[in-house]
Motif scaffolding. Structure first.
Motif, PDB file in Angstrom:
ATOM      1  N   ASN A 253       0.694  -1.136  -0.142  1.00 36.23           N
ATOM      2  CA  ASN A 253       0.123  -0.017  -0.145  1.00 36.23           C
ATOM      3  C   ASN A 253       0.761   1.162   0.073  1.00 36.23           C
ATOM      4  OD1 ASN A 253      -2.342  -1.538   0.044  1.00 36.23           O
ATOM      5  ND2 ASN A 253      -2.473  -1.635   2.298  1.00 36.23           N
ATOM      6  N   SER A 254       2.347   1.228   0.651  1.00 31.68           N
ATOM      7  CA  SER A 254       3.043   2.306   0.652  1.00 31.68           C
ATOM      8  C   SER A 254       3.877   2.518  -0.802  1.00 31.68           C
ATOM      9  CB  SER A 254       3.821   2.354   1.872  1.00 31.68           C
ATOM     10  OG  SER A 254       4.779   1.286   1.756  1.00 31.68           O
ATOM     11  N   GLY A 255       3.681   1.632  -1.707  1.00 28.78           N
ATOM     12  CA  GLY A 255       4.684   1.752  -2.814  1.00 28.78           C
ATOM     13  C   GLY A 255       6.240   1.255  -2.560  1.00 28.78           C
ATOM     14  N   ASN A 256       6.214   0.454  -1.526  1.00 20.24           N
ATOM     15  CA  ASN A 256       7.542   0.068  -1.096  1.00 20.24           C
ATOM     16  C   ASN A 256       7.717  -1.437  -1.567  1.00 20.24           C
ATOM     17  OD1 ASN A 256       8.984   2.283  -0.034  1.00 20.24           O
ATOM     18  ND2 ASN A 256       7.142   2.461   1.109  1.00 20.24           N
ATOM     19  N   THR A 257       7.053  -2.052  -2.124  1.00 21.96           N
ATOM     20  CA  THR A 257       7.192  -3.350  -2.581  1.00 21.96           C
ATOM     21  C   THR A 257       8.443  -3.495  -3.129  1.00 21.96           C
ATOM     22  OG1 THR A 257       4.655  -3.493  -3.055  1.00 21.96           O
ATOM     23  CG2 THR A 257       6.191  -5.514  -4.032  1.00 21.96           C
ATOM     24  N   ILE A 258       9.133  -4.998  -2.615  1.00 23.17           N
ATOM     25  CA  ILE A 258      10.616  -5.342  -3.355  1.00 23.17           C
ATOM     26  C   ILE A 258      10.197  -6.198  -4.677  1.00 23.17           C
ATOM     27  CG2 ILE A 258      12.590  -6.381  -2.856  1.00 23.17           C
ATOM     28  CD1 ILE A 258      10.537  -5.284   0.024  1.00 23.17           C
ATOM     29  N   PRO A 259      10.440  -5.817  -5.849  1.00 21.27           N
ATOM     30  CA  PRO A 259      10.311  -6.638  -7.019  1.00 21.27           C
ATOM     31  C   PRO A 259      11.161  -7.754  -7.267  1.00 21.27           C
ATOM     32  CG  PRO A 259      11.163  -4.717  -7.667  1.00 21.27           C
ATOM     33  CD  PRO A 259      10.988  -4.514  -6.107  1.00 21.27           C
ATOM     34  N   THR A 260      11.220  -8.634  -6.174  1.00 19.38           N
ATOM     35  CA  THR A 260      12.502  -9.631  -6.092  1.00 19.38           C
ATOM     36  C   THR A 260      12.093 -10.521  -7.483  1.00 19.38           C
ATOM     37  OG1 THR A 260      10.793 -11.115  -4.852  1.00 19.38           O
ATOM     38  CG2 THR A 260      12.522  -9.777  -3.713  1.00 19.38           C
ATOM     39  N   GLY A 261      10.843 -10.888  -7.898  1.00 16.74           N
ATOM     40  CA  GLY A 261      10.634 -11.716  -8.929  1.00 16.74           C
ATOM     41  C   GLY A 261      11.339 -11.062 -10.251  1.00 16.74           C
ATOM     42  N   LYS A 262      11.091  -9.775 -10.480  1.00 20.56           N
ATOM     43  CA  LYS A 262      11.645  -9.028 -11.667  1.00 20.56           C
ATOM     44  C   LYS A 262      13.364  -8.964 -11.661  1.00 20.56           C
ATOM     45  CE  LYS A 262      11.377  -4.817 -14.648  1.00 20.56           C
ATOM     46  NZ  LYS A 262      12.809  -4.693 -14.778  1.00 20.56           N
ATOM     47  N   LEU A 263      13.694  -8.720 -10.369  1.00 21.42           N
ATOM     48  CA  LEU A 263      15.141  -8.561 -10.077  1.00 21.42           C
ATOM     49  C   LEU A 263      16.041  -9.900 -10.422  1.00 21.42           C
ATOM     50  CD1 LEU A 263      15.029  -6.564  -6.696  1.00 21.42           C
ATOM     51  CD2 LEU A 263      16.113  -5.719  -8.811  1.00 21.42           C
ATOM     52  N   ILE A 264      15.314 -10.944 -10.073  1.00 23.76           N
ATOM     53  CA  ILE A 264      15.818 -12.480 -10.341  1.00 23.76           C
ATOM     54  C   ILE A 264      15.762 -12.548 -11.644  1.00 23.76           C
ATOM     55  CG2 ILE A 264      15.546 -14.984  -9.897  1.00 23.76           C
ATOM     56  CD1 ILE A 264      14.658 -14.078  -7.107  1.00 23.76           C
ATOM     57  N   ALA A 265      14.793 -12.342 -12.453  1.00 25.41           N
ATOM     58  CA  ALA A 265      14.637 -12.526 -13.732  1.00 25.41           C
ATOM     59  C   ALA A 265      15.600 -11.827 -14.756  1.00 25.41           C
ATOM     60  CB  ALA A 265      13.167 -12.227 -14.197  1.00 25.41           C
ATOM     61  N   ASP A 266      15.833 -10.533 -14.300  1.00 23.09           N
ATOM     62  CA  ASP A 266      16.694  -9.721 -14.907  1.00 23.09           C
ATOM     63  C   ASP A 266      18.237 -10.055 -14.458  1.00 23.09           C
ATOM     64  OD1 ASP A 266      14.647  -8.433 -15.784  1.00 23.09           O
ATOM     65  OD2 ASP A 266      14.722  -6.449 -14.473  1.00 23.09           O
ATOM     66  N   GLY A 267      18.358 -10.838 -13.624  1.00 21.76           N
ATOM     67  CA  GLY A 267      19.551 -11.432 -13.154  1.00 21.76           C
ATOM     68  C   GLY A 267      20.617 -10.330 -12.307  1.00 21.76           C
ATOM     69  N   VAL A 268      19.709  -9.375 -11.491  1.00 20.33           N
ATOM     70  CA  VAL A 268      20.255  -8.456 -10.659  1.00 20.33           C
ATOM     71  C   VAL A 268      20.938  -9.363  -9.578  1.00 20.33           C
ATOM     72  CG1 VAL A 268      20.205  -6.428  -9.291  1.00 20.33           C
ATOM     73  CG2 VAL A 268      18.956  -6.786 -11.409  1.00 20.33           C
ATOM     74  N   PRO A 269      22.408  -9.297  -9.262  1.00 20.69           N
ATOM     75  CA  PRO A 269      22.844  -9.827  -7.959  1.00 20.69           C
ATOM     76  C   PRO A 269      22.193  -9.337  -6.802  1.00 20.69           C
ATOM     77  CG  PRO A 269      24.678  -8.471  -9.075  1.00 20.69           C
ATOM     78  CD  PRO A 269      23.321  -8.556  -9.725  1.00 20.69           C
ATOM     79  N   ARG A 270      22.186 -10.334  -5.735  1.00 21.86           N
ATOM     80  CA  ARG A 270      21.426  -9.634  -4.601  1.00 21.86           C
ATOM     81  C   ARG A 270      22.309  -8.661  -3.909  1.00 21.86           C
ATOM     82  NH1 ARG A 270      17.683 -12.537  -1.526  1.00 21.86           N
ATOM     83  NH2 ARG A 270      16.771 -14.273  -2.443  1.00 21.86           N
ATOM     84  N   SER A 271      23.554  -8.591  -3.962  1.00 27.00           N
ATOM     85  CA  SER A 271      24.215  -7.290  -3.393  1.00 27.00           C
ATOM     86  C   SER A 271      24.119  -6.136  -3.991  1.00 27.00           C
ATOM     87  CB  SER A 271      25.670  -7.744  -3.856  1.00 27.00           C
ATOM     88  OG  SER A 271      25.862  -7.724  -5.223  1.00 27.00           O
ATOM     89  N   ARG A 272      23.197  -5.983  -5.290  1.00 32.77           N
ATOM     90  CA  ARG A 272      22.770  -4.805  -5.779  1.00 32.77           C
ATOM     91  C   ARG A 272      21.330  -4.561  -5.855  1.00 32.77           C
ATOM     92  NH1 ARG A 272      24.712  -5.154 -11.743  1.00 32.77           N
ATOM     93  NH2 ARG A 272      23.372  -3.434 -11.958  1.00 32.77           N
ATOM     94  N   TRP A 273      20.611  -5.283  -5.015  1.00 25.73           N
ATOM     95  CA  TRP A 273      19.323  -5.104  -4.881  1.00 25.73           C
ATOM     96  C   TRP A 273      19.235  -3.958  -3.622  1.00 25.73           C
ATOM     97  CZ3 TRP A 273      16.216 -10.506  -3.602  1.00 25.73           C
ATOM     98  CH2 TRP A 273      16.235 -11.141  -4.798  1.00 25.73           C
ATOM     99  N   PRO A 274      17.972  -3.198  -4.181  1.00 21.49           N
ATOM    100  CA  PRO A 274      17.719  -2.108  -3.286  1.00 21.49           C
ATOM    101  C   PRO A 274      17.371  -2.453  -1.946  1.00 21.49           C
ATOM    102  CG  PRO A 274      15.736  -2.473  -4.598  1.00 21.49           C
ATOM    103  CD  PRO A 274      16.840  -3.387  -4.978  1.00 21.49           C
ATOM    104  N   ARG A 275      17.734  -1.471  -0.889  1.00 20.43           N
ATOM    105  CA  ARG A 275      17.698  -1.881   0.532  1.00 20.43           C
ATOM    106  C   ARG A 275      16.229  -1.319   0.569  1.00 20.43           C
ATOM    107  NH1 ARG A 275      19.660  -2.477   5.373  1.00 20.43           N
ATOM    108  NH2 ARG A 275      18.605  -1.157   7.351  1.00 20.43           N
ATOM    109  N   PRO A 276      15.344  -2.581   1.311  1.00 16.49           N
ATOM    110  CA  PRO A 276      14.146  -2.399   1.324  1.00 16.49           C
ATOM    111  C   PRO A 276      13.728  -0.973   2.675  1.00 16.49           C
ATOM    112  CG  PRO A 276      14.378  -4.549   1.778  1.00 16.49           C
ATOM    113  CD  PRO A 276      15.666  -3.871   1.868  1.00 16.49           C
TER     114      PRO A 276
END
Length: 322
Positions: A253-276
């Protein structure tokens, strides 16, 4: 050095070998997870102990009902000793023929009694991945629909994005025969029945949950993890969620969803995921009271200083939605 799990730390006391199970200790922490992200920024004081005490009671209830579990003993206030099997990866890496036993199954068996708002069933129905007939229904269910009989589903557990599986796929993934798959299904129904009855005695709804299993060295199925806790089951009081769905809803509801599915699909390493984003400061003390009060109601234990669960539910209504 403990192994960090999502909400638990694993201490290996005796490592498992190809021929025998080991011994481990789960330390239940105050962390929480949503969106398959791993540990979120905030800790919720008292959550770990509350979950651990609920898990202890559940293991006793289930073993009394004839369900074999990996539980060995409760180490108050927030640790449980259990029988430790090899991970699927360790078992597969063992020399010799394909492993037959002493391994954790890479599978979760889900059970559903009700379909409240937030259940993935509604999203899957809207996407066409499920049909009402798959649920034993004639029409698309509304939020809160109660099923006439529990729905059992299977999903993978050790993939970047876990998948729903057919029974045949689940059997193949785990290397089970048909008799073992039937036992897995029937044991899960027993687990659900025991936990649902206990929830009803506590004045709660046990809407859905999941069970995980290990296969012992003599190929017996044994219940693992922490079934029936709010980390593994969806518990509600008078239509109000009593677990991480509250936190998940705030992020959405606050617009702070973490798009983990897209990050994984795009091959973004976890070390570069945005901090929640962190939770609003009002959330943490209310969630702390919620977990501790829920644990007291579930276990029948009283540790003092915790508001009544119904009062906490009323407080939840005043928390910010965004």
């Amino acid at each position: 050095m403990p192994v960090l799990h999502s909400t638990k730390n694993l201490h290996v006391i005796e490592p498992p070998t190809p021929s025998r199970e080991g011994v481990g200790v789960f330390e239940y922490t105050d962390h929480y997870t949503v969106f398959h992200h791993g540990r979120m920024p905030d800790e919720i004081p008292g959550k770990g102990e509350a979950i651990c005490r609920m898990a202890h009671v559940n293991f006793l209830l289930l073993e009394e009902a004839g369900v074999a579990t990996h539980f060995r003993r409760f180490l108050p206030p927030n640790r449980i000793e259990f029988t430790l099997a090899r991970t699927p990866e360790a078992a597969a890496a063992s020399p010799g023929p394909a492993p037959s036993g002493n391994r954790l199954l890479p599978l979760q068996v889900l059970f559903r009694n009700e379909l409240p708002a937030g259940s993935s069933v509604h999203r899957r129905l809207a996407a066409g991945d499920l049909a009402p007939a798959d649920l034993g229904l004639d029409t698309v269910p509304t939020a809160g629909t109660k099923l006439t009989r529990p729905l059992i589903e299977y999903a993978s557990t050790r993939e970047d994005v876990n998948r729903f599986l057919t029974p045949a796929q689940a059997r193949h993934l785990c290397g089970l025969d048909q008799e073992q798959l039937t036992a897995l299904h029937d044991t899960t129904l027993t687990v659900n029945r025991v936990l649902t009855r206990h929830a009803e005695k506590a004045g709660l709804s046990h809407c859905d949950g999941k069970a995980e299993y290990l296969l012992t060295s003599d190929r017996r199925l044994v219940l693992a993890d922490s079934p029936g806790t709010p980390d593994e089951s969806r518990l509600m009081l008078n239509g109000v969620h009593l677990g991480k769905q509250i936190l998940r809803d705030w992020y959405v509801n606050s617009g702070n969803t973490i798009p983990t599915g897209k990050l994984i699909a795009d091959g973004v390493p976890r070390s570069r995921w945005p901090r929640p984003a962190s939770l609003p400061p009002q959330f943490v003390p209310v969630m702390s009271d919620l977990y501790r009060s829920l644990s007291e109601r579930w276990t029948g234990e009283r540790h003092g200083g915790v508001p009544d669960l119904a009062a906490i539910v009323a407080t939840l209504a005043g928390l910010p939605r965004r």
